[in-house]
Design a protein around this motif. Structure first.
Motif, mmCIF file in Angstrom:
data_model
loop_
_atom_site.group_PDB
_atom_site.id
_atom_site.type_symbol
_atom_site.label_atom_id
_atom_site.label_comp_id
_atom_site.label_asym_id
_atom_site.label_seq_id
_atom_site.Cartn_x
_atom_site.Cartn_y
_atom_site.Cartn_z
ATOM 1 N N HIS A 30 -57.353 26.915 27.753
ATOM 2 C CA HIS A 30 -58.016 25.982 28.670
ATOM 3 C C HIS A 30 -56.990 24.953 29.128
ATOM 4 C CE1 HIS A 30 -61.143 23.796 30.595
ATOM 5 N NE2 HIS A 30 -61.245 22.823 29.693
ATOM 6 N N ASP A 59 -67.154 16.590 24.662
ATOM 7 C CA ASP A 59 -67.624 17.368 25.807
ATOM 8 C C ASP A 59 -66.982 16.884 27.103
ATOM 9 O OD1 ASP A 59 -69.630 19.418 26.828
ATOM 10 O OD2 ASP A 59 -70.192 17.660 28.006
ATOM 11 N N HIS A 63 -64.511 19.204 29.426
ATOM 12 C CA HIS A 63 -64.939 19.678 30.738
ATOM 13 C C HIS A 63 -64.505 18.772 31.886
ATOM 14 C CE1 HIS A 63 -67.274 22.907 28.998
ATOM 15 N NE2 HIS A 63 -67.850 22.052 28.165
#
Length: 302
Positions: A30, A59, A63
Motif C-alpha cells: 500500500h 483508519d 485510507h
C-alpha cells in the motif's frame, strides 16, 4: 544514499527493537509509488495526527481522504505504544519542505530554520503519525514516547544513522507544529542513548515566524484552486496550520493555498473572536490575525 529495506525486513527491524507491531491489511504493497519514487531515504519524521481514538486514527492514516489519499505514513504509533503498519513505500506525510533542512539531515548537523517549501519530503523520509490531538494539552503516555524512541532508533541503526536523522514535521515544512508537546531535545538524547552514541547538539527552537497581513491578503484574494499550483506565500501555511489546531480546518486542506475551505475556516475563527456579519467574511484582518498568532506562536506585521 540509503535504500529502504524490504517490507518484511522493516517489520523485523521494529520487532527486534522490542516494539509491538500490528500489520494492517496489505500494508506491504500500500503506497503512492505510482506518483513518484521513494528513496533514497535520509531520515525519520515524526508527526501528530490531530485525532482521537486508535481505531479511527489508524483508519484515517491508512485510507487518507479524497483530497489526500493514503497511506498518510508508514506506521501509526497509538497511545498504547503499538506501531500499526499501514503502508510501505511513498506515503503522503511530509509534503514539500526545505532543501537546506534535507542537506542538514544528510550531513547530521544542526538544522536550519525551515523557511522554504521546495523539496519533496515524501520521497526521502520514513513517516510515523502519533495519535495525539496536537493541542499542547493532550498527554503523551510514556509507552508512546518509548515507542517513538524505539522506532527512530531501529531505523537509524539499520542505516547507520545517528539520532540527528530523526526530525519533526515542524523541522521540515514551514507552518507545521507537530509533534506538539514532545521535548525533542530529550527525545533525541533518548534515541542516541539507545544507539549507544552521544546526544546530538540541541535542536534550536524554530525562528519566530512572521506573517505579513499584506501578503496574506494577496494570497487569500488570488485563491488558487489547485493544490499542485505553486504556493504564493508561505505565511498561508502558518495560518492554515493554526486553523487545523483550532479544529476549524481539516488537515488535508492545510496545503499552503488559500482555497475555498480556508476562507470559511478563517471566518469561523473571526466569529470566535467576536466578529459577526460582514466582519466575519473569512478574509484576515489585523486584530483576528494578531489573536491567532498570539495563540499559536507566530508574529504578525502589516
Amino acid at each position: 544514499m540509503a535504500t529502504p529495506p524490504s517490507a518484511a525486513k522493516f517489520a523485523e527491524l521494529l520487532r527486534a527493537e522490542g516494539l509491538t507491531v500490528v500489520e494492517v491489511g496489505d500494508w506491504e504493497d500500500h503506497n503512492r509509488n505510482h506518483v513518484g519514487p521513494w528513496g533514497p531515504v535520509h531520515g525519520v519524521m515524526i508527526h501528530h495526527t490531530v485525532t482521537r481514538g486508535s481505531a479511527t486514527t489508524v483508519d484515517i492514516c491508512r485510507h487518507g481522504y479524497a483530497e489526500l489519499p493514503g497511506p498518510l505514513c508508514h506506521g501509526v504509533i497509538t497511545k498504547d505504544g503499538r506501531v500499526h503498519l499501514v503502508g510501505y513505500g511513498r506515503a503522503n506525510h511530509a509534503g514539500l519542505g526545505d532543501d537546506d533542512v534535507l542537506q542538514a539531515v544528510i550531513a547530521e548537523r544542526a538544522l536550519p530554520a525551515d523557511d522554504e517549501a521546495n523539496t519533496d519530503g515524501n520521497r526521502h523520509f520514513y513517516g510515523f503519525e502519533c495519535e495525539n490531538l496536537g493541542d499542547g494539552e493532550d498527554p503523551w503516555p510514556g509507552v508512546q514516547k518509548e515507542a517513538i524512541e524505539k522506532v527512530a532508533a531501529a531505523i537509524c541503526r539499520h542505516h547507520g544513522w545517528g539520532a540527528e536523522s530523526a526530525i519533526r514535521h515542524l523541522d521540515w515544512q514551514p507552518g507545521k507544529v507537530d509533534p506538539r508537546g514532545i521535548d525533542w531535545v530529550a527525545m533525541r538524547a533518548r534515541i542516541a542513548k539507545r544507539l549507544g552514541s552521544a546526544p546530538p547538539k540541541s535542536t534550536p527552537p524554530p525562528a519566530t515566524t512572521v506573517v505579513s497581513l499584506k501578503r496574506l491578503l494577496a494570497a487569500a484574494r488570488s485563491n488558487p484552486s489547485q493544490p499542485g499550483t505553486p504556493v504564493s506565500y508561505k505565511g498561508v501555511a502558518t495560518v492554515e496550520a493554526a486553523l487545523v489546531d483550532e479544529g476549524l480546518l481539516e488537515r488535508p486542506y492545510s496545503d499552503g493555498h488559500w482555497g475555498t475551505k480556508t476562507t470559511p475556516a478563517y471566518a469561523a475563527w473571526q466569529r470566535r473572536c467576536g466578529y459577526r456579519g460582514d466582519d466575519a467574511d473569512g478574509i484576515p484582518g489585523p486584530d483576528s490575525l494578531r489573536r491567532l498568532g498570539l495563540k499559536h506562536g507566530f508574529k504578525t506585521e502589516d
